[in-house]
Design an enzyme around this catalytic site. Structure first.
Site, PDB file in Angstrom:
ATOM      1  N   ASP A   1      13.002  23.527  -2.822  1.00  0.00           N
ATOM      2  CA  ASP A   1      13.656  22.797  -3.705  1.00  0.00           C
ATOM      3  C   ASP A   1      15.251  22.669  -3.424  1.00  0.00           C
ATOM      4  O   ASP A   1      15.881  21.804  -4.364  1.00  0.00           O
ATOM      5  CB  ASP A   1      13.602  23.451  -5.240  1.00  0.00           C
TER       6      ASP A   1
ATOM      7  N   ARG B   1     -10.450   0.779  14.773  1.00  0.00           N
ATOM      8  CA  ARG B   1     -10.371   1.249  13.382  1.00  0.00           C
ATOM      9  C   ARG B   1     -11.283   0.461  12.661  1.00  0.00           C
ATOM     10  O   ARG B   1     -12.415   0.913  12.902  1.00  0.00           O
ATOM     11  CB  ARG B   1      -8.813   0.876  12.708  1.00  0.00           C
TER      12      ARG B   1
ATOM     13  N   CYS C   1      15.023  25.094   1.861  1.00  0.00           N
ATOM     14  CA  CYS C   1      14.114  25.707   0.883  1.00  0.00           C
ATOM     15  C   CYS C   1      13.411  24.667   0.292  1.00  0.00           C
ATOM     16  O   CYS C   1      13.452  23.355   0.402  1.00  0.00           O
ATOM     17  CB  CYS C   1      14.980  26.599  -0.244  1.00  0.00           C
TER      18      CYS C   1
ATOM     19  N   TYR D   1      16.804  31.304   3.600  1.00  0.00           N
ATOM     20  CA  TYR D   1      15.792  32.167   4.183  1.00  0.00           C
ATOM     21  C   TYR D   1      16.069  32.657   5.750  1.00  0.00           C
ATOM     22  O   TYR D   1      16.269  31.896   6.413  1.00  0.00           O
ATOM     23  CB  TYR D   1      14.344  31.718   4.016  1.00  0.00           C
TER      24      TYR D   1
ATOM     25  N   ARG E   1       0.925 -10.752   6.860  1.00  0.00           N
ATOM     26  CA  ARG E   1       0.886  -9.448   6.155  1.00  0.00           C
ATOM     27  C   ARG E   1       2.200  -8.880   6.477  1.00  0.00           C
ATOM     28  O   ARG E   1       2.371  -8.087   7.379  1.00  0.00           O
ATOM     29  CB  ARG E   1      -0.333  -8.659   6.560  1.00  0.00           C
TER      30      ARG E   1
ATOM     31  N   HIS F   1      -5.935  -6.952  13.300  1.00  0.00           N
ATOM     32  CA  HIS F   1      -4.680  -6.292  13.223  1.00  0.00           C
ATOM     33  C   HIS F   1      -4.561  -5.892  14.638  1.00  0.00           C
ATOM     34  O   HIS F   1      -5.293  -5.512  15.270  1.00  0.00           O
ATOM     35  CB  HIS F   1      -5.102  -4.968  12.091  1.00  0.00           C
TER      36      HIS F   1
ATOM     37  N   LYS G   1       0.824  -1.116  -0.189  1.00  0.00           N
ATOM     38  CA  LYS G   1       0.082  -0.067   0.043  1.00  0.00           C
ATOM     39  C   LYS G   1       0.883   1.342   0.098  1.00  0.00           C
ATOM     40  O   LYS G   1       2.080   1.183   0.371  1.00  0.00           O
ATOM     41  CB  LYS G   1      -0.941   0.008   1.088  1.00  0.00           C
TER      42      LYS G   1
HETATM   43  N1  PMH Z   1      -2.167  -5.245   7.828  1.00  0.00           N
HETATM   44  C1  PMH Z   1      -2.646  -4.024   8.133  1.00  0.00           C
HETATM   45  C2  PMH Z   1      -4.173  -4.135   8.378  1.00  0.00           C
HETATM   46  C3  PMH Z   1      -2.017  -2.927   8.109  1.00  0.00           C
HETATM   47  O1  PMH Z   1      -2.604  -1.503   8.244  1.00  0.00           O
HETATM   48  C4  PMH Z   1      -0.584  -2.774   7.955  1.00  0.00           C
HETATM   49  C5  PMH Z   1       0.324  -1.613   8.064  1.00  0.00           C
HETATM   50  C6  PMH Z   1       0.163  -4.185   7.918  1.00  0.00           C
HETATM   51  C7  PMH Z   1      -0.789  -5.326   7.817  1.00  0.00           C
HETATM   52  C8  PMH Z   1       1.696  -4.102   7.800  1.00  0.00           C
HETATM   53  O2  PMH Z   1       2.219  -3.925   8.854  1.00  0.00           O
HETATM   54  P1  PMH Z   1       3.533  -3.709   9.075  1.00  0.00           P
HETATM   55  O3  PMH Z   1       4.089  -2.853   8.113  1.00  0.00           O
HETATM   56  O4  PMH Z   1       3.951  -3.273  10.387  1.00  0.00           O
HETATM   57  O5  PMH Z   1       4.249  -5.230   8.702  1.00  0.00           O
HETATM   58  N2  PMH Z   1      -0.488  -0.473   8.423  1.00  0.00           N
HETATM   59  C9  PMH Z   1      -0.212   0.601   8.951  1.00  0.00           C
HETATM   60  C10 PMH Z   1      -0.733   1.843   9.179  1.00  0.00           C
HETATM   61  O6  PMH Z   1      -1.988   1.852   8.775  1.00  0.00           O
HETATM   62  N3  PMH Z   1      -0.059   2.758   9.527  1.00  0.00           N
HETATM   63  O7  PMH Z   1       1.308   2.200   9.568  1.00  0.00           O
HETATM   64  C11 PMH Z   1       1.261   0.864   9.295  1.00  0.00           C
END
Ligand code: PMH
Length: 372
Positions: A315, A137, A313, A267, A221, A167, A41
């Protein structure tokens, strides 16, 4: 992919071998039937979703996970066969595309299922139920909801329950009390299901690396440590295998000048030379993700640390050179030169945040260049 000509020397270099090495090490650590879901993601945590996905699949990942429908569509336009799971919420309007393109959706509402059931889907839509066991969440929170959601899915031929997951909020911490409560709640809720779906998954990186093997379940995951970063200091100190960071950030000196004592930089003229000094200008600034708070952070030139002076800055930014280097000299902002390393974690500390945030804030203006 289309070759773009870059003129500015600023680039994020992504080592795809490092990503593959991290996955292969994880593979060794897992029981053999546990699948690896590569979490790509947010453009592969800023590393590039498509390139990371290809590398991850080659190294043994069998499923890809994204956050949004848009990310799933983007990945599917480049990768045709591999399952893609959308971890976030999808609107009913995405169900048709998802069903046609083998995109697995996260579900946590009976009403959503009932609305999708009214569509004329030509392919079965695969669903993963999300249970909220303490993250607060997305997800259902009671066995009552689970029962009804399960029945709503079972009542239609349009959909199929492919997975169920939760999660963890504190998997990367030493204290296990809250974590264990989540584990127990998930196990208790699971009892409601008359049949186990194909994929029951709970483990993020931290869970996979430092928690009990029984939590590997059907799939992991794998996010942050696929990119070679540890989820927390606690996990970093307890890693079962070394991680290889994949991203470096590099540029070159585009200008070098001598400032006389009393002359200032940037700046606000906040840095004033106390003696005659050499100042180097770098073509990277806050519009590239190099936030102004990074003033004072060092960069590497010729294997030595040189501090950013004055305000950053949009850039560009300026560094205090140890001597008069020539234009074109390589500068490493994140990465290694001659055994000296500036890590993403060092930037995270300086910015008072976590390493996850750093590759994500390197903006699109910085090209991702791949080595493999
Ligand atoms: N599964 C879910 C539902 C997640 O949101 C995330 C990471 C992962 C797996 C993977 O986690 P990891 O990178 O610790 O292995 N999500 C996020 C988040 O929402 N903000 O930071 C990490």
């Amino acid at each position: 992919m289309e070759e773009i000509q870059y003129y500015r020397p600023t680039k994020a270099v992504i080592d795809l071998r490092a990503i593959q090495e991290n996955i292969k090490q994880l593979r060794e650590h897992l029981q053999s039937d546990v699948q690896i879901i590569a979490v790509i993601k947010a453009n592969g945590y800023g590393h590039g979703d498509i390139e990371v996905a290809h590398a991850a699949i080659q190294a043994g990942a069998t499923i890809l996970a994204v956050a949004t429908p848009e990310e799933a569509v983007h990945v599917r336009s480049h990768i045709s066969n591999t399952d893609i799971l959308v971890l976030g919420a999808s609107p009913v309007s995405f169900a048709t595309y998802a069903a046609q393109n083998n995109i697995l959706l996260t579900v946590f509402s009976k009403e959503w299922v009932e609305q999708v059931a009214l569509l004329q889907l030509t392919n079965k839509l695969k669903l993963h139920i999300k249970m909220d066991t303490g993250m607060g969440r997305l997800g259902i929170t009671s066995t009552y909801e689970l029962q009804h959601l399960y029945e709503a899915i079972a009542a239609t031929k349009q959909m199929e329950l492919d997975g169920i997951f939760t999660h963890f909020a504190t998997a990367d911490e030493k204290d296990t009390q809250y974590f264990n409560e989540q584990v127990k709640l998930f196990a208790d809720m699971l009892q409601v299901l008359p049949v186990k779906p194909r994929l029951v998954h709970v483990a993020n990186t931290a869970t996979a690396l430092v928690k009990d093997r029984s939590l590997q379940l059907d799939a992991i995951r794998f996010g942050i440590s696929m990119y070679g970063l540890a989820p927390s200091h606690y996990v970093a100190e307890n890693l079962p295998f070394p991680l290889k960071p994949a991203m470096s950030l590099e540029t070159e000196l585009v200008h070098v000048k001598k400032l006389a004592a009393g002359q200032s930089v940037g700046y606000g003229a906040t840095y004033t030379a106390k003696e005659d000094v050499f100042i180097g200008t770098l073509p990277i600034g806050y519009a590239d993700g190099m936030l102004r708070k990074l003033t004072g952070q060092t960069v590497l030139i010729d294997g030595k640390r040189a501090p950013i002076v004055g305000r950053i800055c949009m850039d560009q930014c300026m560094i205090l050179l140890p001597k008069a280097y020539t234009v074109g000299e390589k500068v490493t902002l994140i990465g290694t030169q001659q055994n000296v390393t500036i890590s993403l974690d060092e930037w995270a500390n300086k910015l008072d945040t976590i390493n996850y945030e750093i590759p994500c804030i390197i903006t699109n203006r910085v090209p991702r260049i791949y080595t493999s």
